[in-house]
Motif scaffolding. Structure first.
Motif: not given
Length: 391
Positions: A257-281
């Motif tokens: 459970k903890d690993l699944f949740a930690i993966g979700l947080i890491g995935a969200a942080l990576l995508a939350a950095s990339i996605l607005p960057l893609s929009t800005a480009y």
């Protein structure tokens, strides 16, 4: 690798979790097809970026006209705001699994992401993104902890079967759409331009792109088999990744459970950095003022303001009491589907343009491959829209 793994965002993890929980191993073949399509079109996007030295939306405007460029950018921005909302929803839900209120986790994540991208140099930002990508190992470990039936998983991967129901077709299309995300395709092209890669770098770039795309599919595979072996086996249905993580605890243990949740947080942080960057480009390309991460704010104000706007609006939507998050996410899926098909067609047209691509123009064999993938995407989207709005 960064561009590929950022497609395994909370929306993607939720889709894969639901796929495994509701249908077990049966629809794994849709992930295999999606991963193949991702490899082919991210490879194309990276090659277009290196050869033309332009981002996707700028090229669409140049080749197909200002109206097509403006329409593509508008739909992309709206879809990206909805998808970015999903990233913050993932952070909020995963944080609550560890007892952290969303009113703390979401603003904190927004500040971290903004500080990282807006204040760092390109080289430093890239290293942080790469380090964040390592968190996806959590899903591989949780997959083994779930003790899946590997024989059934292999069969589901290579033997296509499809229940002709609304939910099954919607999930299959969502798998294709979340893996082959429009914002990811726009990002990989602009990213190649921002890195100032040359044609001499193409061989190594292709290794990078193929590796990242394959890892995207591998992570998705382990998410599906984790939920198939536990939730589906017990008849438990989920509609978001945090509920999947919570439901794992009594079935596969607290660590899973903890690993699944930690993966979700890491995935969200990576995508939350990339996605607005893609929009800005994309916005910068549309206006004819391409920008790079190493530019200062005074040299590229539109680029940085777009990044800040997308991040702020998405974070506020999550924090608003009673915000219709489910409707936002459903609309986002539909917008992504609507945008994906013309974007793939635009990329195909660019790949066949000798003036733009020169000696790197697509061969007949590759052109046929692109058309087959576009046809599959078109059929999937038509099926989803048919079952959603007509039947």
């Amino acid at each position: 690798i960064i561009a590929g793994l950022s497609d395994d965002d909370p929306a993607g993890i939720t889709t894969y979790s639901t796929l495994g929980a509701d249908y077990g191993y049966q629809l794994l073949w849709t992930l295999l097809i999606s991963t193949f399509a991702l490899i082919i079109f991210q490879d194309l996007g990276a090659r277009i970026g290196v050869v033309t030295r332009q981002g996707m939306i700028g090229l669409v405007r140049q080749k197909y006209g200002a109206r097509s460029g403006m329409l593509s950018a508008t739909v992309l921005i709206l879809a990206n705001i909805g998808t970015m909302t999903a990233e913050f929803a993932g952070i909020a839900a995963a944080g609550e699994l560890f007892g952290l209120s969303r009113y703390i986790s979401v603003p904190l994540a927004a500040v971290i992401v903004s500080f990282l991208v807006l204040k760092g140099s390109f080289a430093r930002i890239e290293k942080v993104f790469f380090a964040l990508s390592a968190v996806f190992l959590a899903y591989v470990i949780s997959g083994f902890l779930a003790h899946p039936n590997w024989g059934s998983a292999f069969k589901g991967l290579v033997v296509p079967t499809m229940p002709l129901t609304h939910d099954a077709i919607y999930l299959a299309t969502a798998t294709l759409g979340t893996t082959l995300a429009p914002w990811g395709l726009a990002f990989i092209q602009s990213y190649a331009v921002d890195k100032r890669l040359t044609r001499d770098d193409l061989k190594l770039l292709r290794v990078d792109v193929w590796t990242g795309s394959l890892l995207t599919g591998v992570i998705g595979f382990f998410v599906v088999v984790t939920c198939a072996a536990t939730l589906n086996a017990k008849g438990i249905s989920v509609d978001d990744a945090s509920k999947a993580a919570q439901a794992l605890e009594p079935l596969a243990g607290t660590l899973a459970k903890d690993l699944f949740a930690i993966g979700l947080i890491g995935a969200a942080l990576l995508a939350a950095s990339i996605l607005p960057l893609s929009t800005a480009y994309s916005v910068s390309d549309l206006t004819g003022r391409p920008a790079a991460l190493n530019d200062k704010f005074k040299d590229a104000p539109l680029f940085y303001l777009t990044f800040g706007f997308i991040t702020l609006v998405s974070a506020l939507l999550i924090l608003l009491p009673g915000a219709p998050l489910i409707k936002i996410l459903i609309l986002t899926q539909i917008l992504n589907a609507v945008l994906l098909l013309p974007l793939l067609i635009y990329m195909f047209g660019i790949s066949r343009d000798a003036k733009l691509m020169g000696e790197y123009i697509a061969t007949k064999a590759m052109s046929l491959t692109y058309l087959v993938i576009i046809g599959v995407v078109g059929v999937a989207i038509f099926g989803m829209l048919w079952f959603t709005f007509i039947k």
